[in-house]
Structure formats: C-alpha cells, structure tokens
Design a protein around this motif. Structure first.
Motif, PDB file in Angstrom:
ATOM      1  N   PHE A 150      63.304  40.803 -74.868  1.00  0.00           N
ATOM      2  CA  PHE A 150      64.467  41.679 -75.021  1.00  0.00           C
ATOM      3  C   PHE A 150      64.757  41.990 -76.501  1.00  0.00           C
ATOM      4  O   PHE A 150      65.576  42.855 -76.792  1.00  0.00           O
ATOM      5  CB  PHE A 150      65.705  41.039 -74.387  1.00  0.00           C
ATOM      6  CG  PHE A 150      65.700  41.098 -72.888  1.00  0.00           C
ATOM      7  CD1 PHE A 150      66.207  42.201 -72.215  1.00  0.00           C
ATOM      8  CD2 PHE A 150      65.174  40.058 -72.134  1.00  0.00           C
ATOM      9  CE1 PHE A 150      66.200  42.259 -70.839  1.00  0.00           C
ATOM     10  CE2 PHE A 150      65.163  40.109 -70.754  1.00  0.00           C
ATOM     11  CZ  PHE A 150      65.679  41.213 -70.095  1.00  0.00           C
ATOM     12  N   SER A 151      64.098  41.286 -77.413  1.00  0.00           N
ATOM     13  CA  SER A 151      64.366  41.495 -78.836  1.00  0.00           C
ATOM     14  C   SER A 151      63.490  42.592 -79.437  1.00  0.00           C
ATOM     15  O   SER A 151      63.633  42.931 -80.616  1.00  0.00           O
ATOM     16  CB  SER A 151      64.129  40.197 -79.612  1.00  0.00           C
ATOM     17  OG  SER A 151      62.758  39.825 -79.556  1.00  0.00           O
TER      18      SER A 151
ATOM     19  N   ASN B  12      63.892  50.761 -74.140  1.00  0.00           N
ATOM     20  CA  ASN B  12      65.194  51.350 -74.461  1.00  0.00           C
ATOM     21  C   ASN B  12      66.253  51.099 -73.386  1.00  0.00           C
ATOM     22  O   ASN B  12      67.438  50.983 -73.697  1.00  0.00           O
ATOM     23  CB  ASN B  12      65.045  52.858 -74.676  1.00  0.00           C
ATOM     24  CG  ASN B  12      64.185  53.178 -75.888  1.00  0.00           C
ATOM     25  OD1 ASN B  12      64.002  52.346 -76.765  1.00  0.00           O
ATOM     26  ND2 ASN B  12      63.644  54.382 -75.920  1.00  0.00           N
ATOM     27  N   HIS B  13      65.818  51.036 -72.116  1.00  0.00           N
ATOM     28  CA  HIS B  13      66.766  50.878 -71.002  1.00  0.00           C
ATOM     29  C   HIS B  13      66.214  49.860 -70.005  1.00  0.00           C
ATOM     30  O   HIS B  13      65.829  50.211 -68.884  1.00  0.00           O
ATOM     31  CB  HIS B  13      66.997  52.222 -70.304  1.00  0.00           C
ATOM     32  CG  HIS B  13      67.404  53.329 -71.232  1.00  0.00           C
ATOM     33  ND1 HIS B  13      68.640  53.378 -71.827  1.00  0.00           N
ATOM     34  CD2 HIS B  13      66.714  54.415 -71.687  1.00  0.00           C
ATOM     35  CE1 HIS B  13      68.714  54.452 -72.601  1.00  0.00           C
ATOM     36  NE2 HIS B  13      67.563  55.097 -72.533  1.00  0.00           N
ATOM     37  N   PRO B  14      66.169  48.600 -70.380  1.00  0.00           N
ATOM     38  CA  PRO B  14      65.551  47.588 -69.512  1.00  0.00           C
ATOM     39  C   PRO B  14      66.222  47.448 -68.148  1.00  0.00           C
ATOM     40  O   PRO B  14      65.530  47.279 -67.135  1.00  0.00           O
ATOM     41  CB  PRO B  14      65.655  46.293 -70.336  1.00  0.00           C
ATOM     42  CG  PRO B  14      66.693  46.556 -71.372  1.00  0.00           C
ATOM     43  CD  PRO B  14      66.630  48.010 -71.659  1.00  0.00           C
TER      44      PRO B  14
ATOM     45  N   GLN C   6      59.593  38.694 -60.788  1.00  0.00           N
ATOM     46  CA  GLN C   6      60.272  37.613 -61.508  1.00  0.00           C
ATOM     47  C   GLN C   6      59.484  37.187 -62.745  1.00  0.00           C
ATOM     48  O   GLN C   6      60.065  36.952 -63.809  1.00  0.00           O
ATOM     49  CB  GLN C   6      60.488  36.412 -60.569  1.00  0.00           C
ATOM     50  CG  GLN C   6      61.473  36.655 -59.453  1.00  0.00           C
ATOM     51  CD  GLN C   6      62.863  37.008 -59.978  1.00  0.00           C
ATOM     52  OE1 GLN C   6      63.300  36.524 -61.020  1.00  0.00           O
ATOM     53  NE2 GLN C   6      63.566  37.871 -59.218  1.00  0.00           N
ATOM     54  N   ASN C   7      58.179  37.103 -62.616  1.00  0.00           N
ATOM     55  CA  ASN C   7      57.351  36.709 -63.768  1.00  0.00           C
ATOM     56  C   ASN C   7      57.473  37.713 -64.908  1.00  0.00           C
ATOM     57  O   ASN C   7      57.523  37.342 -66.084  1.00  0.00           O
ATOM     58  CB  ASN C   7      55.883  36.578 -63.356  1.00  0.00           C
ATOM     59  CG  ASN C   7      55.617  35.324 -62.564  1.00  0.00           C
ATOM     60  OD1 ASN C   7      56.400  34.366 -62.605  1.00  0.00           O
ATOM     61  ND2 ASN C   7      54.524  35.314 -61.812  1.00  0.00           N
ATOM     62  N   TYR C   8      57.522  38.987 -64.529  1.00  0.00           N
ATOM     63  CA  TYR C   8      57.620  40.023 -65.553  1.00  0.00           C
ATOM     64  C   TYR C   8      58.906  39.878 -66.362  1.00  0.00           C
ATOM     65  O   TYR C   8      58.884  39.874 -67.599  1.00  0.00           O
ATOM     66  CB  TYR C   8      57.553  41.413 -64.916  1.00  0.00           C
ATOM     67  CG  TYR C   8      57.705  42.532 -65.926  1.00  0.00           C
ATOM     68  CD1 TYR C   8      56.622  42.956 -66.686  1.00  0.00           C
ATOM     69  CD2 TYR C   8      58.944  43.140 -66.133  1.00  0.00           C
ATOM     70  CE1 TYR C   8      56.770  43.959 -67.628  1.00  0.00           C
ATOM     71  CE2 TYR C   8      59.096  44.143 -67.075  1.00  0.00           C
ATOM     72  CZ  TYR C   8      58.008  44.563 -67.819  1.00  0.00           C
ATOM     73  OH  TYR C   8      58.158  45.554 -68.754  1.00  0.00           O
TER      74      TYR C   8
END
Length: 830
Positions: free
Chosen positions: A260-261, A220-222, A252-254
C-alpha cells in the motif's frame, strides 16, 4: 407492477435497438464491402509493428534496461500465457468469444441492459471487434460508420485468423494503464513478474484495467480495484472457470501481500530501472548518433548487444557506493578538525590583531557566528518551515523554505565528493563497467565520460612514454631531485616542490616515476620538449585533434603536473595503450544492433575495425611495442614499491596477477586519481568535486582515496581470471646496472639491480661514481696526513675515512611515503 412495467419497457428498447442495429448493418454492409473488398488481413497484420522498447543487453545477454517513451510493451506468445488469464479475459470482456464469428447480439444486448439498469458499464464490442478497432479504425470517433468499419474488419479477422491468434494480438497490444501495453509489460509493472506466472487474482486485476485503468488502478484506487476484482472472480466461479476456494485463496494472498506504500505516480516509464544507469544513458546517446533521423529507438524494438559485464558492474557499484560514504565521512571529519584548530588557535590571534590595530577586515568572530546561525537555520528551522507551508498552504512560507533548500543544496554540492570508475578490456576496447557518480536519478551527469577535470600526476606516464620512445631516457637514466627553477620559451619561471618540500637528490627514472617526484618528472618533460610531449599526450588521450589548443595543452611546465582537462574515459584509453603493445585502442560500448525481427542492422565493432584497418594503418601504433613494454615495467614499480604499494598490501596482494598503475593528486588536492591495468583490464578511478576550487585536503589523495577503490575493484574482477605475465616483445634486453648511477657496475658498486632496456639504449659505460669516491677519499686522507703533523697522532690508512658503503642507497623496497603520492604543487606557491 411498476417494476414489471419498467422492465418490459427496457426489454422493448433493447429489442428495438437490436433490430435497428441489424437493419443498419444490413444496409451498410454493401458500402463497407466496397471500401474494403481487397483487404489482405494477414498481410496487414504481418506488416503491423506495435511499439516495442529497445532492449540493452550486456556481453552475456543479460538485460541491463529497456528504452521507451510512453509505451512499455513486451510481446509474449499466447501459448505461454496461463489459462486463468484467458478465462478471466473472456469472463469480463466476451463470454461467447469462442462461439461467435466476430459479432455477438447477446453481448450487445447485455451491454445495453447494464447501462439501462445502472449496473457496471461494459462495452458491447467483442474481443475481435476491439482488435479490429485498434488496428483498423479510430476508436475515438464515436459514429455509426466507425462501428460498421470495425464490424467488417472483425469478420475478416475471424475469417483469416484463429481464435488464439486473435487473443494473442489482443493480449499483447491493449493498454493496461500506467504506460504499460500488453499483458507482459503490465504484469511486470503491477506484480514484478512475467505474465506466465499470473495467479487467478492477478489475472482479474489485469482484465479490469481494460475497462478503465484510471478508475480501477490498484495503485491509485486499491479499494475500488479490490471490489471490481471480486466481481470478476465471482463471474469466473459462476462460469465454472475456477473454484470458489481457489478464487478466495488467491484473492486473500494478493491483498495480504499488497504494498500500500507504493507511489501513486508510479508508471512503467518511471519504474524502469537500469542495472547500469550511466552506461545505459551512454549507449542511448551513441544509438541516437548512429541511427540519427532514421528510427525511433523508443518504439522500434531494437536489441542492442553491448560490451558491459554486469558481474563487473555490480562489483563496481558496490565498491563505489561504499567509497562515496566513507570518503565523504572522512572529508567532513578532517574538515571539522581543521576548522576546530583554526577556531581555537588562529581566530583569537586574528581578532586580537583586528582590535589592536582597528582592522575591520580581519575580524573573524562575527563571520563565525554568522556561519553558526546559517547552519542552525538549515538544521533546525528549514524542516519545520516546509511542514508549516504544507499544513497551511502558505506560498510565502514555502518560498522561504525553498530558498533555504536551494542554498543548502548548493552548499552540499560544493562540499560533496563525487567520483567515477570506468573499466575497459584493453585488448579490444570493450567497456566492462561504468559508474559516473553517486546518484544518477538526481543528476544524470556522467562523470566517467563528461567530466573535465585535471589528471594531476597521473599524466606523467604519458610524456614519460615519449621520453622512452626518444631513446634519450631509459629506466636507469639518472635524474636530480632538488630545488630547480624551470623556464619556458616565454621566459616564465616555475619552481615546483615535492610533498612536504623534501628532496632525495640523485635518483633513477624508475624510482622518480614510481614515487611521483615532481622535479625529476619536469626534467623528463624538458628533455623531450613541449611539442613532442603534447603530441604523445594528445594521441594517447584520444584528443589529437585538439593538440594545438594552447588552453587545453599549454606550452608550460605546469602541464607536466597535470594542468589540463580530461575525463576518466580519456585516461583509460591512454593507459590501455601500454599493455596493448603501444597500439591505440578506442573505448567501445555497442557490439551489435538487431531489429525486432532479429536482423543485424549495425555492427559497430566490426565496422570500426574495418575502418581502422583501411584508413589508419600505422597511425594505430602510437609507440613501439618495446617502448610500451618499458612503460608497463615502470608502472609495475608503482605497485611494487611506489605510491600504490600499500594499496597492494591492504588488499592482500593480487593473487599472482601482475598489476601496474599510477596515482595522481592535483593542485590544492582538488582531484584524486588512480589509473592502472593488468594483462586483461585497464581501470580509472577519480574522486573530486563537481564545483571547482574546493580541496579534498592533504589526507585524501590519489594513493589514499582513489587507490584503495582501484585495488579492491581490480582484485575482485580478476578473481576468476588466470594469472599471466605482460607479454614481452623481442628487442628488450635485461642488464645489471648500478642502483645509484644506472650505469654498468664495477667491483666497487655495492648495490646493483637488474633493469630492462630497449635493445641499443642500455648503458655502455662503467659506473664512475664509486671509483671517483674512492679517489676522492684517498686524496682527502693524504691531505689530512699532511696537515696532522703531531708525532703521537696515528692515522690508520688501511681503510678510507669515508666508507662509501655507509652512504644511503636508493631503497627499492619501501619509499617511506606510506602510499601518499607527491602532490603537483605546493599550495603556498599558488
């Protein structure tokens, strides 16, 4: 100066709070001690059972799905959790966890300092206090008494448990957001893998959910989660728990692989996907029936062992998914052609008649234009309307769009071909695969179990079996295929037709059933009588308690062509009796149910067998093994030369595995069936509409649509099974008979076949047909010789003018139908 003074005041406040806390603890300890003196921490925790989902496993122990309501939780031992998770946890929640004894003055002071200085909010409770509060206190109660009670139990936990036992309780019980409880459920929900595989960055994401999953959810709040995750990683680096390089690379890998979709309404509940959704729901309903009122299958953590084979289920899903696309595309194409012909040929004629004789009801052009306008609206105007309603927030526009959408949904539903497949091991009743429709998520309607549709010609073997059991009929019984009017007990007449109205004349029973002839089949029904036939049909379908229902089982001839209501599961049960030596076998889905501790609480299969042996005994034997074997042999002919012949050929044969079955197509071609079996498995396939009254069309039948699905599925699931013949019981004899009369052949019979009989029912008389034909021919020749008196007209009497060898034989190698089974009715009679 001002800043220094502010800090001094803050420090004094913190000191005062700490001293006050200590005094309150001291004065209240005695009171709390009196309330909890005899507390058995170990015993309490042993008896405590957190909410766990019920796991549904297939016959090989593979997880099908989990059943839970609002809490998704999986228990994992602390020894299997990665060190990075524990270090991230204590960095964020309780840095001195391994040093304190349940309470940390330093942690309390730090929490107060963060609040006063405006830094991020953090609680003052230790991990032990949080566990104590969750198990022994109401954490929604904001009071000193609750804090003291929580503190006391924290001391007891520290006394009776190791630090790692406390961590295990914490990790498996705390809420991580999105209906996920415990690190295992949370890891699988957020990252799609077990907590045992957590990276440093993923561990940081999980621990920040403990403070506030609503604020820091990466779904919900990346961006907010990313910032707080970075803080935790920095803390771990500062504490020496990881290196800067490892933290940066993991971070960074994460985010480089972050989706994001993903829907922002995702939760463990909604993300729970079943590998066999229709079967899972069937099992859930059965569990509720078995355990009604005693347990909560959503929270009690049962392990349910089922009969499903996920290997077979994947094959069924793949074949049915493709079939739904193919058959609906074929239906739309054929329907378009039919409408085109009507528009080009019949519409002008109808309109001309309407104009000539002023018949308003016959006008077609206006209706055609109206339909074209409606189609145009659905295609061109409805999507923009929905977009405008969202853009301008207009409820009026949305109402129009929704109304249109409802109309379109209803239209699609009426014209979309649905279907079902159910497969069962007829040796024990185990349901191996189940597909109840094209889309479980949209409509949880399990057509494999709950559909009430007509079986069409696939019902014929059920009353044929009663005829074989009676001894009045054998596979070699001679029947007549031609125009016949049947009359029931009420004097109602019924005259069925065959496919395209063609007739074959004299046929044997085996050929009539294999090629699905209607008139010969009704002769069989007439021969055994309605009551005997219905008694057998209802027993085979598992619907014996409803045999007196004259709506379900009418005492009229249309019943013989499938005018009744069944579900695919009923048809599987019925056909499974034939390869099961005539014994009733009921479908079963659950074999064993264990509680969360591994104790067996239910064994439905064993209980069913004991009940059957105790109460039913001979009732299990619906027909003799000999009669059942004859039915198996008859239904093998459907695959060899009848309506499933081309389905066998199209899949390249069954690699030596014997197959038997029957197709069925109902009134107005509304339903299409194929039900059949091998020595191992019985499978039913149905295609049709959820809305009754629609027609698949003459090109989509049991043989041409359901047959290919059945054949492909049976071919694939038998790939790893050793071919074996259907077991032949004693009391079966094989006799060579005349292929035309079904009687013992004479030297005049040119075409003979080997046929199987129940001992004692085999023919005893010689075939009279060909000797009669010979005598008839001689008499005709003599009469002609008497008539022909012209002296120079020579008549050769050495050979008959009517050579019986030139008469057409019954062709047992190709029925010429191209795989189409005979429809139950001529729609012109409806």
């Amino acid at each position: 100066m001002i800043r220094s003074r502010k800090r001094r005041i803050q420090a004094q406040i913190i000191m005062a709070l700490t001293i006050l806390c200590s005094l309150v603890v001291g004065f209240s300890t005695g009171f709390v001690l009196s309330q909890t003196f005899n507390t058995d921490i170990k015993g309490d925790l042993t008896n405590f059972e957190p909410a766990l989902p019920t796991q549904i496993l297939d016959c090989n122990g593979e997880l099908i799905t989990e059943i839970f309501s609002d809490e998704k939780r999986d228990i994992v031992p602390i020894t299997k959790l990665p060190k990075t998770l524990i270090l991230a946890l204590i960095s964020r929640e309780d840095l001195t966890f391994f040093q304190h004894h349940g309470f940390s003055f330093r942690g309390t002071a730090r929490a107060a300092w963060n609040v006063l200085t405006g830094s991020y909010f953090s609680g003052g409770s230790t991990l032990t206090q949080q566990v104590a509060g969750r198990y022994y206190a109401d954490r929604t109660d904001i009071s000193i008494f609750r804090k003291l009670k929580e503190l006391w139990y924290a001391f007891q936990l520290e006394r009776d448990l190791t630090k790692y036992e406390i961590l295990e309780l914490y990790a498996n019980d705390m809420y991580f957001g999105h209906n996920a409880y415990g690190v295992e459920a949370a890891s699988r929900f957020y990252f799609g893998h077990s907590a045992e595989e957590l990276t440093v960055a993923e561990s940081a994401i999980l621990v920040i959910q403990l403070a506030s999953p609503a604020l820091y959810s990466p779904i919900n709040h990346p961006e907010r989660a990313r910032s707080r995750q970075k803080d935790v990683l920095d803390q771990m680096v500062a504490n020496g728990f990881t290196t800067r390089e490892e933290a940066e690379v993991s971070f960074q890998n994460y985010w480089n692989n972050y989706d994001f979709s993903r829907s922002n309404i995702a939760s463990a509940y909604f993300d729970n996907e079943s590998k066999a959704p229709y079967f899972s729901e069937y099992v859930r309903i059965k569990l509720n029936d078995m355990l009604y009122g005693a347990v909560d299958i959503n929270k009690d953590g049962y392990i349910v062992h089922t009969t499903l084979d996920l290997g077979y289920q994947r094959i069924a899903d793949e074949i049915m998914s493709k079939a739904f696309v193919d058959v609906n595309e074929k239906y739309r194409t054929l329907k378009g052609k039919r409408l085109s012909i009507a528009d080009d040929v019949y519409v002008p004629i109808a309109d001309l008649l309407a104009l000539t004789f002023n018949l308003e009801d016959m006008k077609v052009a206006g209706a055609k234009q109206k339909k074209a306008a409606v189609d145009s609206f659905y295609t061109n105007f409805q999507p923009p309307l929905e977009a405008l309603s969202l853009l301008f927030g207009s409820n009026d526009i949305m109402s129009v769009a929704r109304f249109a959408g409802t109309k379109e949904s209803s239209r699609i539903k009426k014209n979309f071909i649905e279907g079902a497949l159910i497969s069962m091991d007829h040796r024990n009743g185990h349901i191996l695969a189940m597909v109840g429709g094209s889309d479980f998520e949209t409509k949880q309607y399990n057509r494999a179990v709950d559909a009430k549709v007509q079986p069409g010609s696939s019902i014929k073997p059920l009353y044929y079996s009663a005829a074989i059991s009676s001894g009045k009929f054998t596979p070699a019984t001679r029947l007549y295929d031609g125009p016949i009017v049947f009359y029931d007990d009420m004097g109602n007449s019924y005259q069925p037709l065959n496919y395209l109205g063609t007739w074959d004349g004299s046929v044997l029973l085996r050929y009539a059933l294999a090629t699905s002839m209607n008139v010969p089949s009704l002769q069989v029904l007439e021969g055994v009588g309605f009551e005997t036939a219905i008694d057998r049909i209802s027993k085979l379908l598992g619907m014996e308690d409803r045999k007196e229902d004259r709506v379900l089982f009418p005492r009229s001839y249309p019943l013989g062509l499938g005018v009744t209501s069944v579900a695919p599961i009923n048809m599987v049960q019925a056909f499974s009796t034939f390869p099961n030596h005539g014994k009733r076998i009921e479908p079963i889905a659950i074999t064993q149910v264990l509680d969360r501790n591994g104790n067996t609480i239910l064994e439905p299969e064993k209980e069913r067998l004991r009940e059957m042996q105790k109460n039913r005994g001979k009732d299990l034997q619906i027909m003799s093994p000999q009669a059942a074997y004859i039915m198996v042999s008859l239904l093998q002919s459907t695959v060899e030369f009848g309506t499933l012949r081309w389905r066998r050929i199209n899949v390249g044969g069954f690699d030596g595995m014997p197959m038997a079955g029957k197709t069925g197509t109902t009134q107005n071609w509304g339903d299409a069936w194929t039900v059949g079996f091998s020595p191992y498995i019985t499978t039913a396939v149905w295609l049709g509409f959820d809305t009754p009254g629609n027609s698949l069309g003459r090109e989509i039948t049991g043989a041409t649509a359901a047959g290919p699905i059945w054949a492909e599925y049976m071919k694939k699931v038998h790939a790893g099974l050793e071919p074996k013949e259907f077991e032949r019981p004693s009391g079966i004899v094989t006799v060579r008979v005349c292929a035309e009369s079904g009687m013992l052949p004479t030297k005049l019979c040119d075409h003979t076949i080997e046929e199987v009989f129940i001992a004692g029912t085999e023919p005893k008389q010689l075939c009279p047909i060909h000797s009669f034909e010979q005598e008839r021919d001689k008499e005709l020749v003599g009469n002609l010789q008497d008539i022909l008196t012209i002296e120079d007209f020579n008549v050769d009497t050495s050979d008959s003018l009517f050579d019986s060898s030139t008469l057409p034989d019954i062709n047992f190698s190709d029925d010429g139908s191209g795989g189409n089974d005979t429809p139950d009715y001529n729609p012109l009679l409806e």
